[in-house]
Design an enzyme around this catalytic site. Structure first.
Site, mmCIF file in Angstrom:
data_model
loop_
_atom_site.group_PDB
_atom_site.id
_atom_site.type_symbol
_atom_site.label_atom_id
_atom_site.label_comp_id
_atom_site.label_asym_id
_atom_site.label_seq_id
_atom_site.Cartn_x
_atom_site.Cartn_y
_atom_site.Cartn_z
ATOM 1 N N HIS A 67 -5.659 40.470 43.282
ATOM 2 C CA HIS A 67 -5.788 40.434 44.552
ATOM 3 C C HIS A 67 -6.619 39.562 45.744
ATOM 4 O O HIS A 67 -7.698 40.116 45.671
ATOM 5 C CB HIS A 67 -5.133 41.799 45.159
ATOM 6 N N ASP A 184 -14.251 42.695 44.139
ATOM 7 C CA ASP A 184 -12.788 43.122 43.400
ATOM 8 C C ASP A 184 -12.023 42.549 45.366
ATOM 9 O O ASP A 184 -12.707 43.658 45.963
ATOM 10 C CB ASP A 184 -13.519 44.550 43.299
ATOM 11 N N GLU A 218 -3.521 45.949 46.627
ATOM 12 C CA GLU A 218 -3.849 46.829 45.288
ATOM 13 C C GLU A 218 -4.669 47.629 45.773
ATOM 14 O O GLU A 218 -4.494 48.761 45.164
ATOM 15 C CB GLU A 218 -4.071 44.954 44.422
ATOM 16 N N GLU A 219 -5.215 47.529 46.819
ATOM 17 C CA GLU A 219 -6.334 48.047 46.907
ATOM 18 C C GLU A 219 -6.089 49.765 47.960
ATOM 19 O O GLU A 219 -6.216 50.748 47.405
ATOM 20 C CB GLU A 219 -7.797 47.810 48.081
ATOM 21 N N ASP A 239 -8.512 40.476 37.019
ATOM 22 C CA ASP A 239 -9.061 41.407 38.607
ATOM 23 C C ASP A 239 -10.235 41.574 37.374
ATOM 24 O O ASP A 239 -11.052 41.308 36.879
ATOM 25 C CB ASP A 239 -8.494 42.887 38.305
ATOM 26 N N HIS A 319 -16.950 48.828 43.913
ATOM 27 C CA HIS A 319 -16.419 49.496 45.443
ATOM 28 C C HIS A 319 -17.593 49.464 46.219
ATOM 29 O O HIS A 319 -17.509 50.264 47.238
ATOM 30 C CB HIS A 319 -15.399 50.265 44.856
#
Length: 348
Positions: A67, A184, A218-219, A239, A319
């Site tokens: 993604h 990510d 995706e997030e 991922d 994150h």
């Protein structure tokens, strides 16, 4: 192998240079369509906004996914003093957003710079600085413009709902560590592009029909809920691999996920990935991710009848300001090649 690692790192830099939080991804998918065309593939944009390309091979089709949407925020309120209150997009966390430079995109195409700061951010002034809980009520955007009121900000064209994008701050160290926000999952997207380049330039036919899908939601949980080709029988999310307490993977390995927050991955797929790694002496780890969901999970939740798996280069501090390593990139790339082609390229 070195030329493909160089290409992956070049693509990572280019993808990182394009702000793309969930819901604000057209520019990055425009770039992907151009890059697939340069590589010799006919890719298409889905109605939802992602990019799908057929890479090659025949039979038992597999959809590999990464993604290109990231965490971010939108303006929730223009305060009376000209500061901006934010509403997070995805898992953007106020605890690690503070002190990051950012850009604010207006609906009429203007871009303004600023910094995400704790309100009243000077330790020489604010005695509560150290004890204040960081939330999106206590941190704010300080615009790099001479604004002191809500009207000043509105005059710039900034309104509620404008996207706010944090700097990735990509750094690659001499020792091979890769540090940035949004590894990510732009690191995996770059690896998929590297795989597409590798098989095209070396006239390699995969053992089965291979698609690539760069998803864009995706997030926020629904990236691969749609647009999966009808003939696909297997889903492989590429991922970030988790690195942290209680897990075996490091940033220098490829992680194979056996189970995440949604449940176990298909045992036959996980076994095939482990066996491929063993066969080609790829440095890997198998782990359980306690708080995680992938595009493959989203696809199955939406009703897709397919086997599913998950791999990715090890990434620490997910994150937040994340860290991986070139060795993790190489191991992930080689595992893709081994699993999809039957063998992995030798190390240079």
């Amino acid at each position: 192998m070195n030329q493909y690692l160089d290409y992956i790192m070049e693509q990572l830099e280019k993808l990182m240079a394009i702000d793309s939080p969930s819901g604000f991804t057209k520019k990055v998918t425009d770039y992907l369509l151009e890059e697939y065309a340069r590589l010799g593939y006919s890719a298409k944009r889905t109605v939802k906004g992602g990019v799908i390309a057929e890479i090659g091979g025949e039979g038992d089709p597999i959809l590999t996914m990464a993604h290109v949407d990231t965490l971010g925020a939108v303006v929730a309120e223009i305060k009376s003093n000209g500061r901006l209150r934010l509403s997070p997009v995805g898992g953007f966390n106020a605890n690690n957003a503070e002190a990051h430079n950012c850009r604010v995109y207006t609906y009429d195409g203007q871009i303004y710079e600023g910094t995400i700061q704790l309100a009243d951010a000077s330790l020489h002034v604010n005695k509560e600085y150290s004890t204040t809980q960081r939330t999106f009520q206590s941190v704010e955007v300080v615009l790099d413009e001479p604004v002191t009121s809500k009207d000043d900000v509105k005059a710039l064209g900034i309104t509620n709902g404008c996207f706010v994008c944090a700097d990735p701050n990509l750094v690659v160290t001499n020792s091979g560590y890769i540090k940035s926000r949004f590894l990510d999952d732009k690191l995996s997207a770059a690896i998929l592009l590297g795989y597409a380049k590798y098989i095209r330039e070396n006239n390699i036919t995969p053992l089965r029909k291979v698609y690539q899908h760069m998803t864009v939601f995706e997030e926020v949980g629904h990236g691969a809920c749609a647009s999966i080709p009808e003939d696909v029988t297997e889903l492989l999310s590429v991922d970030m691999g988790c690195v942290g307490d209680g897990l075996e993977c490091t940033e220098r390995q490829v992680s194979i996920c056996a189970k995440d927050g949604h449940g176990p991955y298909n045992y036959q797929v996980t076994t095939g990935l482990v066996n491929a790694a063993k066969k080609d002496s790829i440095d890997y780890a198998v782990d359980i991710y306690p708080f995680y969901g992938s595009d493959a999970d989203a696809a199955l939740s939406a009703g897709k009848d397919a086997r599913h798996g998950l791999i990715g280069a090890g990434v620490y501090a997910s994150h937040g300001y994340e860290r991986s390593h070139k060795d993790g990139v190489v191991n992930t790339f080689r595992l893709l090649c081994s699993y999809l082609n039957g063998n992995a390229p030798k190390m240079d």
